[in-house]
Design a protein around this motif. Structure first.
Motif, PDB file in Angstrom:
ATOM      1  N   ASN A   1       0.854  -1.188   0.000  1.00  0.00           N
ATOM      2  CA  ASN A   1       0.000   0.000   0.000  1.00  0.00           C
ATOM      3  C   ASN A   1       0.891   1.240   0.000  1.00  0.00           C
ATOM      4  O   ASN A   1       1.786   1.359   0.837  1.00  0.00           O
ATOM      5  CB  ASN A   1      -0.899   0.009   1.243  1.00  0.00           C
ATOM      6  CG  ASN A   1      -1.861   1.189   1.248  1.00  0.00           C
ATOM      7  OD1 ASN A   1      -2.792   1.249   0.445  1.00  0.00           O
ATOM      8  ND2 ASN A   1      -1.629   2.140   2.138  1.00  0.00           N
TER       9      ASN A   1
ATOM     10  N   SER B   1       1.462   0.280   5.798  1.00  0.00           N
ATOM     11  CA  SER B   1       0.223   1.048   5.911  1.00  0.00           C
ATOM     12  C   SER B   1      -1.036   0.251   5.577  1.00  0.00           C
ATOM     13  O   SER B   1      -2.112   0.841   5.484  1.00  0.00           O
ATOM     14  CB  SER B   1       0.302   2.314   5.054  1.00  0.00           C
ATOM     15  OG  SER B   1       0.674   2.006   3.734  1.00  0.00           O
TER      16      SER B   1
ATOM     17  N   GLN C   1       3.387   2.371  13.486  1.00  0.00           N
ATOM     18  CA  GLN C   1       2.619   3.612  13.656  1.00  0.00           C
ATOM     19  C   GLN C   1       1.552   3.884  12.606  1.00  0.00           C
ATOM     20  O   GLN C   1       0.926   4.931  12.597  1.00  0.00           O
ATOM     21  CB  GLN C   1       3.582   4.809  13.738  1.00  0.00           C
ATOM     22  CG  GLN C   1       4.282   5.172  12.447  1.00  0.00           C
ATOM     23  CD  GLN C   1       5.543   4.358  12.178  1.00  0.00           C
ATOM     24  OE1 GLN C   1       5.764   3.316  12.778  1.00  0.00           O
ATOM     25  NE2 GLN C   1       6.358   4.822  11.255  1.00  0.00           N
TER      26      GLN C   1
HETATM   27  C1  LIG Z   1       5.540   5.166   6.835  1.00  0.00           C
HETATM   28  C2  LIG Z   1       6.056   4.142   5.916  1.00  0.00           C
HETATM   29  C3  LIG Z   1       7.395   3.715   5.950  1.00  0.00           C
HETATM   30  C4  LIG Z   1       8.419   4.311   6.886  1.00  0.00           C
HETATM   31  O1  LIG Z   1       8.236   3.874   8.165  1.00  0.00           O
HETATM   32  P1  LIG Z   1       9.229   4.284   9.345  1.00  0.00           P
HETATM   33  O2  LIG Z   1       8.785   3.392  10.451  1.00  0.00           O
HETATM   34  O3  LIG Z   1       9.018   5.743   9.600  1.00  0.00           O
HETATM   35  O4  LIG Z   1      10.609   4.011   8.909  1.00  0.00           O
HETATM   36  C5  LIG Z   1       7.782   2.714   5.079  1.00  0.00           C
HETATM   37  N1  LIG Z   1       6.918   2.169   4.214  1.00  0.00           N
HETATM   38  C6  LIG Z   1       5.632   2.558   4.141  1.00  0.00           C
HETATM   39  C7  LIG Z   1       4.714   1.903   3.153  1.00  0.00           C
HETATM   40  C8  LIG Z   1       5.156   3.555   4.984  1.00  0.00           C
HETATM   41  O5  LIG Z   1       3.872   3.949   4.915  1.00  0.00           O
END
Ligand SMILES: *Cc1c(COP(=O)(O)O)cnc(C)c1O
Length: 354
Positions: free
Chosen positions: A146, A170, A190
């Motif tokens: 995604n 995500s 997160q």
């Molecule tokens: C937010 C995100 C990342 C980066 O994540 P971090 O934990 O900040 O290193 C990597 N890949 C996707 C698809 C993301 O949405």
């Protein structure tokens, strides 16, 4: 007033999880001690780690199938290099569908030959490339399921003999998939699981041990598996909150139940984007993400007005990423349908008043 939280990440988490997490910070399970001031090797915390790992595998349907779940540090971004460090011997294949894929490719190039099987960069990543060939001699094939920034999502995954590695940061735990088709899945907590500070890595154990490279202990999946995610001090609070969120999801009926809710939310927003003449979607229709809806105003002059209305309605975090502009509504698992309805109402209000 409680706001409608459309933030792309860190993002909304279930209220009941927040409440339990805040209580555990003061007094963890009646111990008279805080979760964040006890040993990670205490039996109380070991139980948390084990529960988080087993819930992750259970929800993904991977229990008893040769997979291990780890909660590591360094975010998804460290996995960009960690994957290559552990799995790349000579050559790996990557699908480039956006900012995060591009970053993964950049890191992997430090370790060997990278074949970019396809890219949608030519159209500012507003679609998912479909016709491509994965070299049979690649050590693995990497994709981003995604694309958080551009609002596209892979619906059909390619059939291939080589291990598939997926950045599911995500959209993990948001939709039903045959997760046993993946050799390795990673996801920063997160976006759909917990606070920043831990990354979930789910590995099929038999894909490891194929590179001759010497691997520093902190980057070695085998060591983390052997030490059950306790090689060093794990991020206890993010792991605990992730465990609570996974338990919340299980109690709700698991991924099947949340997938239904997520589809309802996405259908509601995309219907309005397509109906309302003042808005247009960014992503190709067949590749639209159920998690992150990206859209623009057809008349940029209305931006000030719409932003003011959104603020008034308590809509938070709907500004698009700087590389796309416009708006992005992130609708992760914990976002209620009512929040999407509030956004749709505001879009309709703009149409009435403009
Ligand atoms: C937010 C995100 C990342 C980066 O994540 P971090 O934990 O900040 O290193 C990597 N890949 C996707 C698809 C993301 O949405």
């Amino acid at each position: 007033m409680k706001k409608h939280n459309f933030s792309a990440g860190p993002c909304i988490l279930p209220q009941e999880v927040m409440k339990k997490a805040s209580e555990a910070v003061i007094d963890f399970e009646g111990m008279g001690l805080s979760l964040i001031e006890i040993s990670h090797r205490s039996k109380e915390f070991i139980a948390v780690m084990e529960k988080a790992q087993s819930l992750a595998l259970e929800l993904l349907g991977l229990e008893g199938k040769g997979y291990k779940a780890l909660f590591l540090q360094g975010g998804a971004s460290t996995q960009f290099l960690n994957v290559a460090y552990n799995l790349l011997n000579t050559k790996a294949a990557y699908l480039n569908t956006g900012t995060w894929s591009s970053k993964a490719i950049k890191e992997a190039k430090l370790f060997g030959d990278i074949v970019e099987v396809a890219s949608s960069k030519d159209a500012n990543f507003n679609y998912i490339p479909k016709d491509y060939t994965i070299p049979g001699d690649a050590d693995y094939f990497h994709l981003t399921s995604n694309n958080t920034i551009f609002g596209t999502q892979i619906k059909d995954f390619p059939e291939t003999e080589v291990p598939v590695v997926a950045d599911m940061s995500s959209d993990i735990f948001s939709r039903q998939l045959d997760f046993s088709k993946f050799g390795l899945i990673y996801a920063g907590a997160q976006k759909n699981m917990g606070p920043a500070g831990t990354v979930l890595v789910v590995i099929k154990e038999d894909i490891l041990g194929k590179t001759q490279r010497a691997i520093p202990s902190m980057l070695d999946y085998k060591i983390h598996i052997e030490k059950e995610s306790m090689f060093n001090t794990p991020p206890v609070f993010p792991v605990y909150v992730s465990m609570l969120t996974l338990q919340w999801l299980k109690d709700l009926g698991g991924i099947a139940a949340i997938e239904k809710r997520n589809e309802e939310k996405a259908a509601l927003i995309y219907k309005e984007i397509d109906r309302n003449p003042l808005f247009k979607g960014f992503a190709a229709i067949e590749d639209r993400s159920v998690m992150n809806a990206t859209f623009n105003l057809t008349d940029e002059a209305l931006k000030g007005k719409f932003d003011a209305m959104a603020k008034e309605a308590g809509l938070s975090g709907i500004n698009g990423h700087r590389s796309v502009g416009g708006y992005r509504a992130s609708m992760y698992n914990a976002l209620p349908l009512e929040s999407v309805q509030a956004l749709v109402d505001t879009m309709q209000q703009l149409e009435k008043e403009a």
